[in-house]
Design an enzyme around this catalytic site. Structure first.
Site, short mmCIF file in Angstrom:
data_model
loop_
_atom_site.label_atom_id
_atom_site.label_comp_id
_atom_site.label_asym_id
_atom_site.label_seq_id
_atom_site.Cartn_x
_atom_site.Cartn_y
_atom_site.Cartn_z
N TYR A 50 0.85 -1.18 0.00
CA TYR A 50 0.00 0.00 0.00
C TYR A 50 0.88 1.24 0.00
O TYR A 50 1.93 1.27 0.67
CB TYR A 50 -0.90 0.02 1.23
CG TYR A 50 -1.79 1.23 1.32
CD1 TYR A 50 -2.85 1.39 0.43
CD2 TYR A 50 -1.58 2.21 2.27
CE1 TYR A 50 -3.67 2.52 0.49
CE2 TYR A 50 -2.38 3.33 2.34
CZ TYR A 50 -3.43 3.48 1.44
OH TYR A 50 -4.23 4.59 1.51
N ASP A 64 -0.43 16.13 5.25
CA ASP A 64 -1.37 15.39 4.40
C ASP A 64 -2.63 16.24 4.18
O ASP A 64 -3.69 15.95 4.73
CB ASP A 64 -1.71 14.06 5.07
CG ASP A 64 -2.61 13.18 4.21
OD1 ASP A 64 -2.63 13.38 2.98
OD2 ASP A 64 -3.30 12.31 4.78
N ASP A 91 -3.00 5.44 -2.78
CA ASP A 91 -3.86 6.51 -2.29
C ASP A 91 -3.78 7.68 -3.27
O ASP A 91 -2.74 8.33 -3.40
CB ASP A 91 -3.35 6.92 -0.91
CG ASP A 91 -4.19 8.01 -0.25
OD1 ASP A 91 -5.09 8.55 -0.91
OD2 ASP A 91 -3.92 8.32 0.93
N ASP A 93 -5.83 10.33 -3.02
CA ASP A 93 -6.51 11.45 -2.37
C ASP A 93 -7.89 11.69 -3.01
O ASP A 93 -8.67 10.77 -3.14
CB ASP A 93 -5.64 12.70 -2.40
CG ASP A 93 -4.50 12.65 -1.39
OD1 ASP A 93 -4.51 11.76 -0.53
OD2 ASP A 93 -3.60 13.50 -1.46
N HIS A 118 -7.34 4.36 -4.84
CA HIS A 118 -8.57 4.73 -4.15
C HIS A 118 -8.70 6.24 -4.14
O HIS A 118 -7.73 6.99 -4.01
CB HIS A 118 -8.69 4.10 -2.76
CG HIS A 118 -7.78 4.62 -1.69
ND1 HIS A 118 -7.90 5.87 -1.14
CD2 HIS A 118 -6.76 4.02 -1.04
CE1 HIS A 118 -7.00 6.03 -0.20
NE2 HIS A 118 -6.28 4.93 -0.13
N GLU A 120 -11.17 9.40 -2.57
CA GLU A 120 -12.02 9.65 -1.41
C GLU A 120 -13.03 10.76 -1.69
O GLU A 120 -12.83 11.60 -2.58
CB GLU A 120 -11.16 10.02 -0.20
CG GLU A 120 -10.40 11.31 -0.37
CD GLU A 120 -9.17 11.38 0.52
OE1 GLU A 120 -9.00 12.43 1.18
OE2 GLU A 120 -8.39 10.41 0.56
N CYS A 128 -6.44 13.89 6.79
CA CYS A 128 -6.35 12.48 7.17
C CYS A 128 -7.73 12.02 7.59
O CYS A 128 -8.47 12.74 8.29
CB CYS A 128 -5.35 12.31 8.32
SG CYS A 128 -5.43 10.69 9.11
N ARG A 161 -13.35 5.39 -1.64
CA ARG A 161 -13.27 5.56 -0.19
C ARG A 161 -14.32 6.57 0.25
O ARG A 161 -14.45 7.63 -0.35
CB ARG A 161 -11.87 6.06 0.21
CG ARG A 161 -11.77 6.51 1.66
CD ARG A 161 -10.37 6.93 2.01
NE ARG A 161 -10.36 8.11 2.86
CZ ARG A 161 -9.26 8.67 3.34
NH1 ARG A 161 -8.07 8.18 3.05
NH2 ARG A 161 -9.34 9.75 4.10
N GLU A 191 -13.76 4.58 5.66
CA GLU A 191 -12.69 5.12 6.49
C GLU A 191 -13.16 5.46 7.90
O GLU A 191 -14.32 5.87 8.11
CB GLU A 191 -12.11 6.37 5.81
CG GLU A 191 -11.03 7.10 6.60
CD GLU A 191 -9.77 6.28 6.85
OE1 GLU A 191 -9.88 5.18 7.42
OE2 GLU A 191 -8.68 6.76 6.49
N ASN A 214 -8.72 -0.07 7.13
CA ASN A 214 -7.52 0.71 7.43
C ASN A 214 -7.13 0.51 8.89
O ASN A 214 -7.88 0.91 9.79
CB ASN A 214 -7.79 2.20 7.15
CG ASN A 214 -6.58 3.07 7.44
OD1 ASN A 214 -5.50 2.59 7.73
ND2 ASN A 214 -6.78 4.38 7.36
#
Length: 303
Positions: A50, A64, A91, A93, A118, A120, A128, A161, A191, A214
């Protein structure tokens, strides 16, 4: 042998990930924040990796908050996927923009070697998933991004996500996930769930759908094992920033020792030796490959 020689005839990463997800048992995906970490994870026997946005951002000295670009992520993907040869879930984002930007991101990351991305349902500046005050895109806008991602991919998996559980509740997160699946998502990543009951309830709503859990440290999710997540009904589990946290703590202690002692001697017992490093990165395999190429070239030139 070195990954340079293994690249030829390698099956697309997305196809390999799909095949693995059809096999029994939860897929354990530790975070690998650079190529060396990826090689060490492969040595430990993992079948996939990952690549965390938080880990990539921190590696760049950034928070982040969606400051990275798709090109930054592609740089890390080339390292981690190229070095390890393993399927890497990445990821992406918020997809780095709206529908057209998402399409460009998916195409770029698949070309770089990603097996899955993924995206989100937050809006910028994103946070985060285990922090408070996240702002969400509308379900329809996020579904449009998922559809755009699916339209742009060849073999790569698209994982949607949802961060809705923390602010809108579990039922809203489930409703969003259903919409994202209708838009073409291959898997769902709920998440920041906070209990075994929440994980089970989400999984019960999606029988047969691959779900990603996660297991980040210092977040909202209690410490569950991979076996526990499998019993909840999840197909994949990530430990997104664990490798970076351990490496960063060790580096902090190293720099403190050098500042204190004027030498790194106190840290020698905790260091990987030169021989161990060379074994991990396949140093002598590269030398042998270089020699083979040189000999082959000389031989052909004399014909």
């Amino acid at each position: 042998m070195s990954y340079l020689s293994d690249l030829v005839q390698r099956e697309p990463a997305g196809r390999r990930l799909r095949e693995r997800l059809q096999q029994p048992g939860i897929l354990r995906l530790p975070g690998a924040h650079n190529g060396l970490a990826a090689l060490q994870a492969r040595e430990a026997g993992f079948q996939g990796l990952y690549l965390s946005g938080a880990a990539m951002s921190a590696s760049m000295g950034l928070p982040d908050l969606g400051i990275m670009t798709a090109a930054d992520v592609a740089f890390f993907v080339r390292q981690v996927a190229g070095a390890s040869g393993l399927p890497v879930v990445v990821d992406a984002d918020t997809g780095f923009g709206e529908a057209l930007n998402v399409m460009a991101t998916v195409a770029a990351l698949e070309t770089a070697g990603a097996a899955a991305v993924h995206i989100e349902d937050q809006i910028l500046p994103k946070k985060c998933g285990h922090l408070s005050d996240k702002r969400l895109a509308s379900p329809g806008d996020m579904a449009a991004k998922v559809g755009a991602a699916v339209r742009a991919r060849r073999d790569i998996l698209v994982i949607a996500r949802t961060d809705a559980a923390a602010s809108e509740g579990l039922e809203a997160a489930i409703a969003r996930a259903r919409l994202y699946l209708e838009a073409g998502a291959d898997a769902i990543f709920p998440e920041a769930l906070t209990s075994a009951e929440m994980f089970r309830a989400f999984a019960d709503a999606f029988p047969g759908v691959p779900l990603l859990a996660n297991m980040t440290e210092f977040g909202r999710t209690p410490p569950f094992t991979a076996a526990e997540f499998e019993s909840f009904g999840y197909a994949m589990v990530i430990w997104p920033v664990s490798s970076l946290r351990v490496a960063a703590k060790a580096q902090e202690e190293l720099y403190a020792a050098i500042a204190r002692d004027g030498a790194a001697t106190a840290m020698l017992p905790r260091m990987q030796t030169r021989a161990e490093l060379y074994e991990t990165i396949g140093y002598f395999d590269y030398e042998a490959l270089d020699g083979l190429i040189a000999r082959s070239t000389i031989s052909k030139s004399r014909q």
